[in-house]
Motif scaffolding. Structure first.
Motif, PDB file in Angstrom:
ATOM      1  N   GLU A   4       0.824  -1.212   0.000  1.00 37.94           N
ATOM      2  CA  GLU A   4       0.000   0.000   0.000  1.00 37.94           C
ATOM      3  C   GLU A   4       0.857   1.261   0.000  1.00 37.94           C
TER       4      GLU A   4
ATOM      5  N   TYR B 162      -0.800   5.813   1.350  1.00 39.66           N
ATOM      6  CA  TYR B 162      -1.902   5.606   2.289  1.00 39.66           C
ATOM      7  C   TYR B 162      -1.368   5.685   3.717  1.00 39.66           C
TER       8      TYR B 162
ATOM      9  N   TYR C 150      -6.908   1.590   5.474  1.00 36.76           N
ATOM     10  CA  TYR C 150      -5.982   2.450   4.727  1.00 36.76           C
ATOM     11  C   TYR C 150      -6.759   3.629   4.144  1.00 36.76           C
TER      12      TYR C 150
END
Length: 191
Positions: free
Chosen positions: A113, A119, A138
């Protein structure tokens, strides 16, 4: 895909499908908060989590209240966006509440991510099986957000892979999104 014998993933529709490699029904007992993750984007696809090396023990349908789904997190492909949630009173974003096997699973997922750059990982309230809980979620960072983006078709397919965890109305909502037809082979390798 290899799952430990104790692995159970739980959802309302998945029992009808032979696509999921685990069982689906409500999570009975919540363990420490650190092991719970709510997916609303491409990680609703359980196979994607497995490919990322995450140990999923259980999962069930859940939703975040007072937020809306947006595809406003810039992807590497110009004009394309990845899933994000934004505050919207009365809104609702459905997804999958996962219980991971270990805290280390979040470190693995953070890498994919691109946390904390793309995020941030936040603890948010959610509802699962009519009961309020809290889990890691997230959230796209402001520096990587833009308006007017659309999801790519290959990316939306990951969200649709979580159909067994979603209401029919929410599934129709996802299917109505206008997607960009790009081949995932065209995207940069770092994603």
């Amino acid at each position: 895909m290899v799952f430990p014998q104790s692995t159970t993933i739980r959802c309302k529709k998945a029992a009808q499908s032979s696509c999921l490699p685990f069982h689906c029904s409500p999570i009975r007992k919540f363990s420490p908060l650190s092991l719970y993750y709510f997916a609303y984007g491409s990680n609703m696809n359980p196979e994607r989590l497995v490919a990322r090396g995450v140990t999923v023990l259980e999962a069930q349908s859940a939703y975040l209240p007072d937020v809306a789904l947006r595809f406003n997190k810039r992807s590497a492909t110009p004009g394309c966006g990845h899933a994000n949630v934004c505050y919207e009173p009365g809104g609702r974003v459905e997804g999958v509440l996962y219980r991971f096997g270990a805290d280390d699973d979040f470190r693995k997922l953070d890498r994919f991510e691109q946390t904390p750059v793309n995020y941030s990982r936040e603890i948010l309230p959610l509802v699962a099986d009519g009961v309020s809980h809290r889990a890691w979620v997230y959230i796209g960072n402001r520096a990587v957000l833009a308006e007017g983006l659309k999801p790519e078709r290959w990316y939306m397919k990951h969200l649709l892979a979580g159909a067994g965890f979603l209401s029919d109305a929410y599934l129709q909502f996802l299917l109505a999104f206008d997607c960009i037809e790009h081949d995932p082979q065209d995207r940069p390798l770092h994603l």
